[in-house]
Design a protein around this motif. Structure first.
Motif, short mmCIF file in Angstrom:
data_model
loop_
_atom_site.label_atom_id
_atom_site.label_comp_id
_atom_site.label_asym_id
_atom_site.label_seq_id
_atom_site.Cartn_x
_atom_site.Cartn_y
_atom_site.Cartn_z
N VAL A 168 0.77 -1.04 -0.12
CA VAL A 168 0.00 0.00 -0.02
C VAL A 168 0.93 1.34 -0.01
O VAL A 168 2.02 1.19 0.82
N ILE A 169 0.66 2.24 -0.99
CA ILE A 169 1.26 3.53 -1.05
C ILE A 169 0.30 4.53 -0.77
O ILE A 169 -0.77 4.43 -1.22
N GLY A 170 0.93 5.65 -0.36
CA GLY A 170 0.09 6.98 -0.24
C GLY A 170 -0.32 7.24 1.11
O GLY A 170 -0.90 8.15 1.33
N PHE A 171 -0.05 6.19 1.86
CA PHE A 171 -0.78 6.51 3.29
C PHE A 171 0.26 7.35 4.17
O PHE A 171 -0.44 8.01 4.94
N ARG A 172 1.10 7.67 3.61
CA ARG A 172 1.99 8.44 4.54
C ARG A 172 1.58 9.81 4.22
O ARG A 172 1.33 10.65 5.37
N SER A 173 1.22 10.17 3.12
CA SER A 173 0.65 11.74 3.00
C SER A 173 -0.90 11.72 3.56
O SER A 173 -1.35 12.47 3.75
N PHE A 174 -1.67 10.47 3.48
CA PHE A 174 -3.01 10.45 3.86
C PHE A 174 -2.99 10.69 5.53
O PHE A 174 -3.96 11.43 5.89
N LEU A 175 -2.17 10.06 6.09
CA LEU A 175 -2.13 10.23 7.81
C LEU A 175 -1.33 11.42 7.93
O LEU A 175 -1.63 12.03 9.06
N GLY A 176 -0.60 12.00 7.12
CA GLY A 176 0.33 12.94 7.33
C GLY A 176 -0.30 14.20 7.10
O GLY A 176 -1.55 14.66 7.44
N ASP A 177 0.54 15.17 6.41
CA ASP A 177 -0.04 16.70 5.98
C ASP A 177 -0.72 16.66 4.59
O ASP A 177 -1.00 17.69 4.52
N GLY A 178 -1.07 15.38 3.98
CA GLY A 178 -2.12 15.41 2.92
C GLY A 178 -1.31 15.86 1.58
O GLY A 178 -1.90 15.99 0.63
N GLN A 179 -0.01 16.15 1.66
CA GLN A 179 0.57 16.19 0.39
C GLN A 179 1.73 15.08 0.16
O GLN A 179 2.51 14.86 0.88
N HIS A 180 1.60 14.61 -1.00
CA HIS A 180 2.72 13.83 -1.27
C HIS A 180 4.04 14.42 -1.19
O HIS A 180 4.39 15.38 -1.94
N GLN A 181 4.84 13.46 -0.75
CA GLN A 181 6.43 13.93 -0.50
C GLN A 181 7.11 13.10 -1.61
O GLN A 181 8.34 13.52 -1.70
N THR A 182 6.50 12.32 -2.14
CA THR A 182 7.36 11.40 -3.16
C THR A 182 6.28 11.33 -4.31
O THR A 182 5.31 11.76 -4.63
N GLU A 183 7.23 11.16 -5.52
CA GLU A 183 6.54 10.79 -6.55
C GLU A 183 6.48 9.28 -7.00
O GLU A 183 7.43 8.40 -6.75
N ALA A 184 5.25 8.96 -7.48
CA ALA A 184 5.13 7.50 -7.78
C ALA A 184 4.90 7.15 -9.20
O ALA A 184 3.87 7.76 -9.83
N ARG A 185 5.85 6.48 -9.77
CA ARG A 185 5.99 6.05 -11.18
C ARG A 185 5.91 4.42 -11.59
O ARG A 185 6.64 3.76 -10.60
N ALA A 186 5.05 4.17 -12.36
CA ALA A 186 5.13 2.78 -12.69
C ALA A 186 6.31 2.42 -13.33
O ALA A 186 6.70 3.05 -14.57
N LEU A 187 7.05 1.48 -12.89
CA LEU A 187 8.30 1.08 -13.90
C LEU A 187 7.84 0.17 -14.70
O LEU A 187 8.76 -0.31 -15.82
N THR A 188 6.84 -0.68 -14.80
CA THR A 188 6.27 -1.69 -15.45
C THR A 188 4.58 -1.30 -15.64
O THR A 188 4.14 -0.55 -14.85
N PRO A 189 4.19 -1.90 -16.51
CA PRO A 189 2.57 -1.80 -16.66
C PRO A 189 2.15 -2.38 -15.40
O PRO A 189 2.44 -3.29 -14.84
N SER A 190 1.53 -1.61 -14.79
CA SER A 190 0.74 -1.95 -13.27
C SER A 190 -0.79 -1.66 -13.02
O SER A 190 -1.32 -1.06 -14.13
N ARG A 191 -0.93 -2.17 -11.98
CA ARG A 191 -2.49 -1.78 -11.62
C ARG A 191 -2.45 -1.55 -10.09
O ARG A 191 -1.88 -2.24 -9.38
N VAL A 192 -3.32 -0.52 -9.90
CA VAL A 192 -3.50 -0.09 -8.39
C VAL A 192 -4.92 -0.12 -8.20
O VAL A 192 -5.69 0.31 -9.13
#
Lengths: 238, 238
Positions: free
Chosen positions: A88-112
């Motif tokens: 699971v990703i994105g919970f850091r900003s979800f629980l934190g200050d609401g702003q993504h501190q990282t960029e999430a990029r798919a390295l392969t064709p992905s599904r989330v």
DNA sequence: TTTCGTCATTGACGATCGTCATATTTTGCG
DNA sequence: CGCAAAATATGACGATCGTCAATGACGAAA
């Protein structure tokens, strides 16, 4: 963003769904949460969320490989970690200050699987069982970073690279024949170097050293390694 | 373990208490939580909890400095992180599998606020506001480990040591006179080296290099540094 | 005060890494 | 298919780190 798929559980590989099966007591709340799941497919190189943008929800990786990267003020960037299926990703900003501190990029064709913040923030925020699940995710990520710190302190770069290649092979290994496994390397040399904390030139020489040992063969993005012996590499290399 | 101090808030420096002031809506539950606080003083070198033991609660550092260390199967160990006043430790095992994966040891005479697991596990587990606070602690620790990864990837050991000394000085600096600050170093050379991921001999040479720059003077455990210039060290060193 | 044990420093040397420069390969596009 | 741009590999060299060994400093106990 696609429309929500509300029929059945839209994401059977999703860890949230899996846990709703494991913990029947919490199933009701998780089922209503699952109603809000949005499935999203990412092509190779596509960005799931960018650094500095507002958090739009919590994401669970179903397939593929997601890279989390932070961009620094000086223009450089650091590849913080890889997110494999089930994570699971994105919970850091979800629980934190609401702003993504990282960029999430798919390295392969992905599904989330996306749990949109707007649709279910109250459900996530006010439900102790789900909050605990999110906290458990945090704990797992802390464990992973601790392991990484220990690896960096204990193992050589050569061993760390071997570990990384084995993990990637476990997730992306295609066929297995004649005691060999093959995969298409989902990361560039720069990303591999970034993940290990070395320069690309050093990584190239690390690869050459691993190849000279006969454990693995890497040409471009084609990786071939022996099935079993490499498993013991990190322990055997002195 | 001492008996609970139930008069007033036993730990005004404790972050839990502080947040109960900041968020009056959640105050009731936090106040009842505070009723269960147990104050415990640790002498230098005393162990708060050992690796492999069952989690007995969540701890908030009031004063002093706590070192979190993992012992590996081969007999080696790694100093994972330091916990400064205001930080919460033990939540990883509290939210996780219930077993401490690290050893917590006081590097200086310290005080911790204990929220015993037995007395308030239901309060912690079933209260979404408190669960969110714990999750926020996790997020902060994730942020810290991410910063550490970025530091390791970006900065030299010399800069990392300078950063560490400055942080320690901020927390343990005693008096300030004639533009100099002084502190008693709370860590041994081995611990410093462990925290940076280098060998003790290398750390000794790193110190010598910092001293040659005139930024700091370290004799035994006595550290003296210039007040202001060192602040810019991590930025100025190329 | 003396002694002993632990911790810290220093020296020497081989191995590894970072940097710069240059070659080679791969990739994407016409 | 061929070209240009990007990615990767290689070579050389200085700087840094790890390792081993020896020395020195410090503190606790007699």
């Amino acid at each position: 963003m696609q429309s929500a798929a509300k029929i059945d559980h839209p994401c059977r590989q999703c860890a949230f769904y899996a846990e709703s099966v494991w913990h029947p007591v919490e199933q009701d709340s998780l089922r209503s949460l699952a109603q809000n799941f949005v499935r999203r497919d990412l092509s190779e190189g596509e960005v799931l969320f960018e650094q500095g943008t507002d958090n739009r929800g919590v994401f669970c990786v179903s397939r593929g490989l997601i890279a989390l990267r932070t961009h620094h003020a000086d223009g450089n960037s650091t590849l913080l970690r890889l997110a494999y299926p089930g994570e699971v990703i994105g919970f850091r900003s979800f629980l934190g200050d609401g702003q993504h501190q990282t960029e999430a990029r798919a390295l392969t064709p992905s599904r989330v699987c996306t749990v949109p913040r707007s649709a279910s923030s109250h459900l996530l925020q006010d439900n102790p069982a789900i909050m605990k699940q999110l906290a458990t995710r945090c704990v797992r990520e802390i464990d992973r970073t601790h392991e990484r710190i220990c690896s960096a302190a204990t193992k050589t770069y050569k061993e760390q690279l071997a570990d990384l290649l084995m993990t990637l092979m476990d997730h992306h290994g295609e066929q297995q024949q004649k005691g060999q496994r093959h995969m298409r390397l989902p990361l560039s040399r720069s990303d591999l170097a970034d993940l290990l904390g070395v320069q690309p030139e050093t990584l190239s020489r690390l690869i050459k050293r691993l190849e000279k040992d006969g454990w693995v063969q890497i040409k471009g993005r084609h990786v071939t390694m022996l099935s079993h012996p490499l498993r013991d590499l990190s322990a055997s290399i002195g």
